[in-house]
Design a protein around this motif. Sequence first.
Motif, PDB file in Angstrom:
ATOM      1  N   ASP A  61       0.782  -1.288  -0.075  1.00 14.22           N
ATOM      2  CA  ASP A  61      -0.086   0.145  -0.100  1.00 14.22           C
ATOM      3  C   ASP A  61       0.725   1.391  -0.028  1.00 14.22           C
ATOM      4  O   ASP A  61       0.410   2.510  -0.397  1.00 14.22           O
ATOM      5  N   GLY A  62       2.162   1.027   0.225  1.00 12.02           N
ATOM      6  CA  GLY A  62       2.901   2.383   0.336  1.00 12.02           C
ATOM      7  C   GLY A  62       3.572   2.714  -0.739  1.00 12.02           C
ATOM      8  O   GLY A  62       4.084   3.723  -1.019  1.00 12.02           O
ATOM      9  N   ILE A  63       3.556   1.925  -2.055  1.00  7.96           N
ATOM     10  CA  ILE A  63       4.209   2.301  -3.200  1.00  7.96           C
ATOM     11  C   ILE A  63       3.772   3.201  -3.719  1.00  7.96           C
ATOM     12  O   ILE A  63       4.292   4.130  -4.311  1.00  7.96           O
ATOM     13  N   ALA A  64       2.277   3.440  -3.894  1.00  7.35           N
ATOM     14  CA  ALA A  64       1.556   4.615  -4.824  1.00  7.35           C
ATOM     15  C   ALA A  64       1.977   5.840  -4.175  1.00  7.35           C
ATOM     16  O   ALA A  64       2.188   6.952  -4.778  1.00  7.35           O
TER      17      ALA A  64
ATOM     18  N   MET B 232       1.374  -9.336  -5.519  1.00  6.51           N
ATOM     19  CA  MET B 232       0.353  -8.369  -5.268  1.00  6.51           C
ATOM     20  C   MET B 232      -0.791  -8.805  -5.880  1.00  6.51           C
ATOM     21  O   MET B 232      -2.040  -8.344  -5.331  1.00  6.51           O
ATOM     22  N   SER B 233      -0.793  -9.577  -7.052  1.00  7.00           N
ATOM     23  CA  SER B 233      -2.105  -9.939  -7.693  1.00  7.00           C
ATOM     24  C   SER B 233      -2.919 -10.786  -6.696  1.00  7.00           C
ATOM     25  O   SER B 233      -4.149 -10.800  -6.383  1.00  7.00           O
TER      26      SER B 233
ATOM     27  N   LEU C  97      -7.516  -2.852 -15.008  1.00  7.91           N
ATOM     28  CA  LEU C  97      -8.614  -4.103 -14.842  1.00  7.91           C
ATOM     29  C   LEU C  97      -7.632  -5.295 -14.872  1.00  7.91           C
ATOM     30  O   LEU C  97      -6.826  -5.263 -15.963  1.00  7.91           O
ATOM     31  N   GLY C  98      -7.738  -6.273 -14.305  1.00  9.33           N
ATOM     32  CA  GLY C  98      -7.077  -7.675 -14.561  1.00  9.33           C
ATOM     33  C   GLY C  98      -6.166  -7.935 -13.571  1.00  9.33           C
ATOM     34  O   GLY C  98      -5.522  -9.162 -13.965  1.00  9.33           O
ATOM     35  N   PHE C  99      -5.757  -7.161 -12.786  1.00 11.04           N
ATOM     36  CA  PHE C  99      -4.682  -7.645 -11.852  1.00 11.04           C
ATOM     37  C   PHE C  99      -4.788  -8.794 -11.133  1.00 11.04           C
ATOM     38  O   PHE C  99      -3.763  -9.701 -11.150  1.00 11.04           O
ATOM     39  N   ASP C 100      -5.933  -9.050 -11.064  1.00 10.19           N
ATOM     40  CA  ASP C 100      -6.118 -10.509 -10.061  1.00 10.19           C
ATOM     41  C   ASP C 100      -5.890 -11.594 -10.879  1.00 10.19           C
ATOM     42  O   ASP C 100      -5.792 -12.825 -10.391  1.00 10.19           O
ATOM     43  N   GLY C 101      -5.605 -11.324 -12.298  1.00  7.73           N
ATOM     44  CA  GLY C 101      -5.269 -12.683 -13.065  1.00  7.73           C
ATOM     45  C   GLY C 101      -3.913 -13.166 -13.185  1.00  7.73           C
ATOM     46  O   GLY C 101      -3.411 -14.059 -13.510  1.00  7.73           O
ATOM     47  N   ILE C 102      -2.816 -12.058 -12.740  1.00  5.02           N
ATOM     48  CA  ILE C 102      -1.585 -12.333 -12.717  1.00  5.02           C
ATOM     49  C   ILE C 102      -1.042 -13.512 -12.041  1.00  5.02           C
ATOM     50  O   ILE C 102      -0.235 -14.401 -12.500  1.00  5.02           O
ATOM     51  N   ALA C 103      -1.644 -13.606 -10.748  1.00  3.28           N
ATOM     52  CA  ALA C 103      -1.151 -14.903  -9.808  1.00  3.28           C
ATOM     53  C   ALA C 103      -1.328 -16.493 -10.376  1.00  3.28           C
ATOM     54  O   ALA C 103      -0.521 -17.064 -10.684  1.00  3.28           O
ATOM     55  N   GLY C 104      -2.727 -16.232 -10.806  1.00  3.72           N
ATOM     56  CA  GLY C 104      -3.248 -17.921 -11.344  1.00  3.72           C
ATOM     57  C   GLY C 104      -2.940 -18.003 -12.800  1.00  3.72           C
ATOM     58  O   GLY C 104      -3.384 -19.220 -13.113  1.00  3.72           O
ATOM     59  N   GLY C 105      -2.711 -16.937 -13.586  1.00  3.24           N
ATOM     60  CA  GLY C 105      -2.882 -17.099 -14.945  1.00  3.24           C
ATOM     61  C   GLY C 105      -4.167 -17.248 -15.501  1.00  3.24           C
ATOM     62  O   GLY C 105      -4.386 -17.391 -16.778  1.00  3.24           O
ATOM     63  N   ALA C 106      -5.200 -16.954 -14.844  1.00  2.37           N
ATOM     64  CA  ALA C 106      -6.462 -16.668 -15.257  1.00  2.37           C
ATOM     65  C   ALA C 106      -7.282 -15.808 -14.265  1.00  2.37           C
ATOM     66  O   ALA C 106      -6.764 -15.528 -13.067  1.00  2.37           O
ATOM     67  N   TYR C 107      -8.129 -15.004 -14.944  1.00  3.54           N
ATOM     68  CA  TYR C 107      -8.889 -13.913 -14.168  1.00  3.54           C
ATOM     69  C   TYR C 107      -9.689 -14.727 -12.936  1.00  3.54           C
ATOM     70  O   TYR C 107     -10.278 -15.704 -13.353  1.00  3.54           O
ATOM     71  N   SER C 108     -10.072 -14.080 -12.098  1.00  4.90           N
ATOM     72  CA  SER C 108     -10.895 -14.574 -10.912  1.00  4.90           C
ATOM     73  C   SER C 108     -12.236 -13.655 -10.844  1.00  4.90           C
ATOM     74  O   SER C 108     -13.027 -13.957 -10.041  1.00  4.90           O
ATOM     75  N   CYS C 109     -12.366 -12.766 -11.859  1.00  6.72           N
ATOM     76  CA  CYS C 109     -13.416 -11.666 -11.552  1.00  6.72           C
ATOM     77  C   CYS C 109     -14.116 -11.609 -13.072  1.00  6.72           C
ATOM     78  O   CYS C 109     -13.261 -11.809 -14.061  1.00  6.72           O
TER      79      CYS C 109
ATOM     80  N   LEU D 286       2.962   0.790 -13.253  1.00 10.45           N
ATOM     81  CA  LEU D 286       2.229  -0.171 -13.074  1.00 10.45           C
ATOM     82  C   LEU D 286       2.003  -0.558 -11.539  1.00 10.45           C
ATOM     83  O   LEU D 286       0.771  -1.043 -11.103  1.00 10.45           O
ATOM     84  N   HIS D 287       3.225  -0.712 -10.945  1.00  7.67           N
ATOM     85  CA  HIS D 287       3.123  -0.775  -9.386  1.00  7.67           C
ATOM     86  C   HIS D 287       2.355   0.012  -8.564  1.00  7.67           C
ATOM     87  O   HIS D 287       1.534  -0.302  -7.717  1.00  7.67           O
ATOM     88  N   GLU D 288       2.445   1.579  -9.095  1.00 11.05           N
ATOM     89  CA  GLU D 288       1.485   2.398  -8.406  1.00 11.05           C
ATOM     90  C   GLU D 288      -0.063   2.127  -8.577  1.00 11.05           C
ATOM     91  O   GLU D 288      -0.757   2.153  -7.533  1.00 11.05           O
ATOM     92  N   ALA D 289      -0.239   1.510  -9.698  1.00 13.96           N
ATOM     93  CA  ALA D 289      -1.774   1.299  -9.871  1.00 13.96           C
ATOM     94  C   ALA D 289      -2.064   0.005  -8.988  1.00 13.96           C
ATOM     95  O   ALA D 289      -3.157   0.174  -8.424  1.00 13.96           O
ATOM     96  N   MET D 290      -1.343  -0.804  -8.959  1.00 22.16           N
ATOM     97  CA  MET D 290      -1.483  -2.179  -8.192  1.00 22.16           C
ATOM     98  C   MET D 290      -1.567  -1.758  -6.738  1.00 22.16           C
ATOM     99  O   MET D 290      -2.449  -2.173  -5.992  1.00 22.16           O
ATOM    100  N   SER D 291      -0.732  -0.949  -6.229  1.00 22.25           N
ATOM    101  CA  SER D 291      -0.722  -0.286  -4.841  1.00 22.25           C
ATOM    102  C   SER D 291      -1.990   0.406  -4.494  1.00 22.25           C
ATOM    103  O   SER D 291      -2.641   0.023  -3.557  1.00 22.25           O
ATOM    104  N   ARG D 292      -2.188   1.153  -5.625  1.00 20.65           N
ATOM    105  CA  ARG D 292      -3.659   2.015  -5.251  1.00 20.65           C
ATOM    106  C   ARG D 292      -4.814   1.029  -5.210  1.00 20.65           C
ATOM    107  O   ARG D 292      -5.592   1.314  -4.177  1.00 20.65           O
TER     108      ARG D 292
END
Lengths: 262, 262
Positions: free
Chosen positions: A107-110, A152-153, B104-116, B148-154
């Motif tokens: 949460d601190g990155i942004a 992060m994901s 949109l779509g950050f949730d997909g990075i970890a598992g290789g598939a979207y979760s939403c 990219l990182h700031e967007a995920m952090s936010r």
Amino acid sequence: MLSHINASATLDPIRAFAADRAPVAKPAGDENRRVGQRIADTLALLAAKLAPQRRLVRAGEVIYQAGGRFDNLYILNSGFFKITTLSPDGREQVVGLKFRGDWLGFDGIAGGAYSCDAVAMDTGEVWAIPYEALLAACSGHRDLLTVLHEAMSREIAHDRDSLMSVCTLPADARVAEFLRHWADSLAKRGLRTDQIALRMTRAEIGNYLGMTLETVSRALSRLARDKVIGFSSKGRRDVHIPDVAALTAFVQRCLAPAPTLQ
Amino acid sequence: MLSHINASATLDPIRAFAADRAPVAKPAGDENRRVGQRIADTLALLAAKLAPQRRLVRAGEVIYQAGGRFDNLYILNSGFFKITTLSPDGREQVVGLKFRGDWLGFDGIAGGAYSCDAVAMDTGEVWAIPYEALLAACSGHRDLLTVLHEAMSREIAHDRDSLMSVCTLPADARVAEFLRHWADSLAKRGLRTDQIALRMTRAEIGNYLGMTLETVSRALSRLARDKVIGFSSKGRRDVHIPDVAALTAFVQRCLAPAPTLQ
DNA sequence: CGGGCGTTTGAATCAAATCAATTGGAGTGG
DNA sequence: CCACTCCAATTGATTTGATTCAAACGCCCG
């Protein structure tokens, strides 16, 4: 609170209940081992590439606070942390719980400053990873970047699950789901799940789940009455979970509108 | 539900209320402009470095679904999306709302598939950004990685705020806070905030906020009665917000246990 | 114009919060 | 070792905020 449930025709609580006493299913066991390996690999990778500064913490110690300048990400090697936020008007909220392998401080990155507090709930070891050093190392090691992004994901996906729980589950189910998730987290890390030490007060659990401490206490009592959990002989802080699947079944039973009695 | 409020001595609802009619404060205006600039810069940067595939969408179109293979991240150039999850047992939950500049779509990075699921609520334009191409481009352009990182952090920070709202605010305050955040999001994007088109049903709003559609309707009626919001002459879908600060004051009034009457 | 959906509003009900009393442990000091 | 305190937890009684059920209204569109 249950108004938005689409009681899908495919739902079959009876089947779910039938699975109660089954041992942890094969695929779940595989998944757990896989995750445990991933955590170990991640820690090894970070240790090798970044020689993070290790810090031993005891219950109550704070590793960062809201407003503090963001320099480091942290990763937990052992122990257990809570993450809390404080609103401008004084509302406090436990927004996350962290175990071995989890990262802290995203949460601190942004904003260049943390927006939460991270407090140790037990003795443990955190590794501090200077964010700039991490970025520098990432440019040479694609796998480091992958590990970071996946973490992060996963956090984003998990936060959404939390929101879903507080929005769609009644209090009892929320407590059961909380225990299930906790046991699951331990299982993924290769720890025993039959006996878990919460190390949180009822008030903290309730805050995290959006209910009062009394409601948590009552929910736990009902879970114990239904033999879904048990309390250790000494004190009611430690919870005995004979079968994790029974917790899932309990959640489903809470959701089932009519128990199809008769 | 309000049990965990630490009624801090520094809290002064009277002062907050006094600020009701004040125009948007200077620093907030600066902050809004800064954010608007950041969004424009980000979009320009992505357009320049990655030539993302642009796609026009109309209300109801789905850009990805849970379970779908993860290849792209998306960024909104215009329009407005909802993000929803579906639990295995059929509970559905709106877990996020996205505006111009949001990813949109950050949730997909970890598992290789979207979760939403991501569903357009209005006509708009999304840019598809192949994740692999983005990573490749990042190695040459540090600012891309930062963005990219700031967007995920936010997103992580915002999800925590959502959890805090559903856990600590009563229904009326939650609706007010929802509107405040919406108006704020528009302001940051340089759009007018006095007249906002929600384009969501009461049921969708309620789902997002963890309450029923009737409760949303009642909350909106109370807000209108208190002149904190108004409804446009035609229909009750569009909301008129004469003063965003009044929404914040309303939230505080909901939290104040005793109105210090007499 | 009429049907269908979304919204509003009222009345009854219910789940969870609040209030209140009691119990149970952990730690302290006589 | 026991009495004492303090804090966490449990449990019961009561209240309340939100849900549920129900009816009516408004609006859009074929």
